[in-house]
Design a protein around this motif. Sequence first.
Motif, short mmCIF file in Angstrom:
data_model
loop_
_atom_site.label_atom_id
_atom_site.label_comp_id
_atom_site.label_asym_id
_atom_site.label_seq_id
_atom_site.Cartn_x
_atom_site.Cartn_y
_atom_site.Cartn_z
N SER A 94 0.63 -1.78 0.11
CA SER A 94 -0.35 -0.42 -0.07
C SER A 94 1.20 1.22 0.12
N PHE A 95 1.91 1.02 0.47
CA PHE A 95 3.07 2.49 0.87
C PHE A 95 3.80 2.97 -0.63
N ILE A 96 3.99 1.88 -1.22
CA ILE A 96 4.52 1.93 -2.28
C ILE A 96 3.22 2.14 -3.62
N THR A 97 2.45 2.04 -2.99
CA THR A 97 0.87 1.55 -4.37
C THR A 97 0.78 3.15 -4.75
N ILE A 98 0.30 3.95 -3.66
CA ILE A 98 0.51 5.52 -3.47
C ILE A 98 1.20 6.82 -4.61
N PRO A 99 2.17 5.97 -4.40
CA PRO A 99 3.02 7.50 -4.80
C PRO A 99 2.56 6.89 -6.39
N VAL A 100 2.42 5.83 -7.19
CA VAL A 100 2.00 5.14 -8.11
C VAL A 100 0.71 6.20 -8.62
N LEU A 101 -0.71 5.83 -8.43
CA LEU A 101 -1.91 6.05 -8.26
C LEU A 101 -1.90 7.86 -7.69
N LEU A 102 -1.13 8.58 -7.70
CA LEU A 102 -1.27 9.75 -7.27
C LEU A 102 -0.52 10.48 -8.76
N PHE A 103 0.19 9.56 -9.30
CA PHE A 103 1.38 9.97 -10.16
C PHE A 103 0.10 9.87 -11.52
N PHE A 104 -0.36 9.03 -11.34
CA PHE A 104 -1.59 8.33 -12.22
C PHE A 104 -3.08 9.74 -12.53
N LEU A 105 -3.61 10.03 -11.73
CA LEU A 105 -4.34 10.81 -11.23
C LEU A 105 -3.73 12.24 -11.52
N VAL A 106 -2.58 12.73 -11.53
CA VAL A 106 -2.35 13.38 -12.04
C VAL A 106 -1.74 13.39 -13.07
N PHE A 107 -1.96 12.92 -13.97
CA PHE A 107 -1.47 13.20 -15.79
C PHE A 107 -1.85 12.16 -16.34
N GLN A 108 -3.61 11.72 -15.43
CA GLN A 108 -4.50 10.51 -16.62
C GLN A 108 -5.50 11.49 -17.58
N ARG A 109 -5.65 12.67 -17.51
CA ARG A 109 -6.21 13.61 -18.20
C ARG A 109 -5.69 13.16 -20.29
N ALA A 110 -4.25 13.83 -19.86
CA ALA A 110 -3.55 14.04 -20.69
C ALA A 110 -3.04 12.40 -21.35
N PHE A 111 -2.88 11.74 -20.80
CA PHE A 111 -2.85 10.41 -20.41
C PHE A 111 -3.40 9.61 -21.75
N VAL A 112 -4.81 10.26 -21.12
CA VAL A 112 -5.84 9.39 -21.68
C VAL A 112 -6.15 9.71 -23.99
N SER A 113 -5.63 11.53 -23.04
CA SER A 113 -6.02 12.07 -24.54
C SER A 113 -5.00 12.07 -25.42
N SER A 114 -3.42 11.48 -25.34
CA SER A 114 -2.42 11.09 -25.93
C SER A 114 -2.70 9.90 -26.47
N ILE A 115 -3.24 8.70 -25.18
CA ILE A 115 -3.70 7.75 -25.90
C ILE A 115 -4.66 7.60 -26.96
N ALA A 116 -5.78 8.26 -27.07
CA ALA A 116 -6.63 8.71 -27.66
C ALA A 116 -5.87 9.06 -29.46
N SER A 117 -5.90 10.37 -29.04
CA SER A 117 -5.19 10.45 -30.23
C SER A 117 -3.68 9.88 -31.12
N ALA A 118 -3.59 9.32 -30.24
CA ALA A 118 -1.99 8.26 -31.22
C ALA A 118 -3.03 7.13 -32.11
N GLY A 119 -4.18 6.54 -31.02
CA GLY A 119 -4.67 5.63 -31.29
C GLY A 119 -5.57 6.30 -32.77
N VAL A 120 -5.82 6.92 -32.83
CA VAL A 120 -6.70 7.26 -34.04
C VAL A 120 -5.30 7.93 -35.86
N LYS A 121 -4.47 8.61 -34.60
CA LYS A 121 -3.75 8.67 -35.48
C LYS A 121 -3.03 7.64 -36.93
N GLY A 122 -3.07 6.69 -35.52
CA GLY A 122 -1.56 5.45 -36.25
C GLY A 122 -0.08 5.34 -36.35
#
Lengths: 306, 434
Positions: free
Chosen positions: A278-306
């Motif tokens: 739990s102790f070592i997972t919390i930073p990972v979750l925080l990191f993802f939560l901070v970047f998730q909007r950009a992450f999803v946006s980029s993955i989606a656009s990369a998928g469209v453009k191939g």
Amino acid sequence: MTTSPTSRQISDPTHRPSRRSRVWPRYIPLVGVAIVFIFPLLFMFMSSLKPDAQILADVRSFRAFLPVGELSTDNYSAVFDRVPAWRFMANTIFVVAMVVGFGLIVNSMAGFALSRLQWRGRGIALSIILATLIVPFETIAVPMVWWVAKLPWIEFQDFIPTLTTGWLNTYRVQIIPFIANAFSIFLFAQYFKSIPKELDEAARVDGASWFTIYRKIIVPLSGPAFATVAILTFLPVWNSFLWPIMVVQQEALRPVQVGVQYFFQLETAWGEVMAYTSFITIPVLLFFLVFQRAFVSSIASAGVKG
Amino acid sequence: MRRNPWLGIVAGLGAVTLTLAGCGSSDGSTDDGGAGGNGGLSTLKLWYHGAGNDAERTVVEQQIADFNASQEDYEVVLESFPQASYNDSVVAAAVAGDLPCLLDMDGPIVPNWAWGGYVQPIEVDQAILDTWLPSAMGYYQDDLYAIGYWDAAIGMYARQSVLDTYDIRIPTSDDPWSGEEFEAILQTITEGGEFDYALDLGVNDVSEWYPYAFSPQLQSFGGDLIDRDTYLTAKGALNGPEALEWGNWWQGLFEKGYASTTEQDGNPEFLEGRVALQLNGNWGGVQALEEFGDDMLFLPMPDFGEGPVIGGQSWMFGISATCEHPEGANAYINFSLKDEYVADFTTALGLIPTTEAAAAMTEYYQPGGALEPFKEYSERFALIRPPTPAYSVISSVFTKAAEDIKNGADVKATLDQAVAEIDADIAANDGYGN
């Protein structure tokens, strides 16, 4: 004859169901998928608060996911007695920050060169870089250990530079081999291709250097790509296990994942395992939560453009 | 004034490079293969597998502190590793030429590391060896490569009250249960319906536990993991008539419902009264005594034809082949083999002390002590796992075969396949020097 609203709605082919009634059927499977992903985390956090006997007893029922029974933070106290957890955490944060930071610079520059600059052999270079993706790390780990044990380095002893040999037992051996990353280069190159080349040409006419174009035009327009690469680089380095156990022998330099094995003695302390994870997972979750909007946006656009 | 952006990048990279250079090694020491200077003292690094095990590490640290206090020439420095990945760390260090002077190793791996050139023979006073438990010494081709402060032993955990209920006699080392008698006992308890299962074997632990705990029954039937005359083939030993008999018996334990194929991690079933008998090591003895007190029995393993057999060898300490100060490393090993340290390890771990004098210092292994039976089993019935470099492959192949047979695979085909895999590995390594 009067017609009730209900029967009219049913018989009227032009009637559309309300937004809520249309959305709910889609949410049901999504909630099911969310449960699949959330419950392991929930089990981990709840178990970290329970004694071992209760964890093993609860695991056969839904109680495993609930904060019930004898709850305490004893497991967390025991974790810090058994493992230098803060030290491991600091080591990992340092290593991850270095790899991600340098990785974003180096790989984006490489991606820029491969996607925006015209030079002979560009296609072959990209092919060779991509070909390295099919080689699993495990197959080259031992030769890499052999090499890093023989690489030179400059160390400063009393401010005097001294040439030394061997990178074992250092931070740099955990950082430098993982800065250049073929997939990151590919991802940057693909994203940069989507930015209109007319911007480059206009900048060149204005006298901008290639580095200025990279820094002032490409980088500001590529936020999602940088966020995606940051996350994709962050996770494997954070979870790095095999490489550190092969090249780092000093406890003071070990990362967090190696610490997990401190708990697997003859009798595994499951509560402590759950507290530590739990102790070592919390930073990972925080990191993802901070970047998730950009992450999803980029993955989606990369998928469209191939 | 226009600022050159490259200057910023170069300056930034330079600053980080300096940072990396500065924190290249946390203690500032140089990596010298295990021995380096420190105020006139030669430093001997010691690698040890017990990170996270404070009770055990405390004794190791005490040994080192006492040795260092007695020394004018050498200083031992401890580095602890988590056990599960310890062998990987050692093998990687061997590849890199970065082994420490002193290191510990699990007994069965000693021949492989000796054959691979990782470790060198050690020199221990004969007077010490004469008093030492044989299964705590790691020999390869007549040379002593490692020595341990303890050994482990397994036995059959049982409760007097349960045996009385089912009118089962208490076996002794001189008169253990026979194979037929054991079968009848398991059947009787199963038919009684009082327990989930008659026997807990710990089969959830698919690791070295399999060859350590289950190959002794194979040997008691008359089979073995390899032909110990030549160490060149498993043919006949692992797939002969005796081995087939063992395989059928082993599979029958699960088919007849005597034991579960899926057990709970941590194996609490016996302590919770859900199984009647348990195959377990002496490390769990103290906890069982705390739970059941005088009702608790530690029985010898059944005799399936060739006498009761249990596994032997645990962790031991040796010297790397690249150690620059073997005389200092040998001095440390001889210093550390004192009875009081052996007794301290026993107290900390509950394992079997390697000398009579040390046993007398302990609560559980002194004459009449509650765990003394394990000491007797170790002395009388322990058979070390095959001391051959091929053992690491034998171990994994046997584990898979026993697991497959447990799950219903054809016994003969599975053992034939296991023999083929072991023999192929031995042939691929030119017989491992045998």
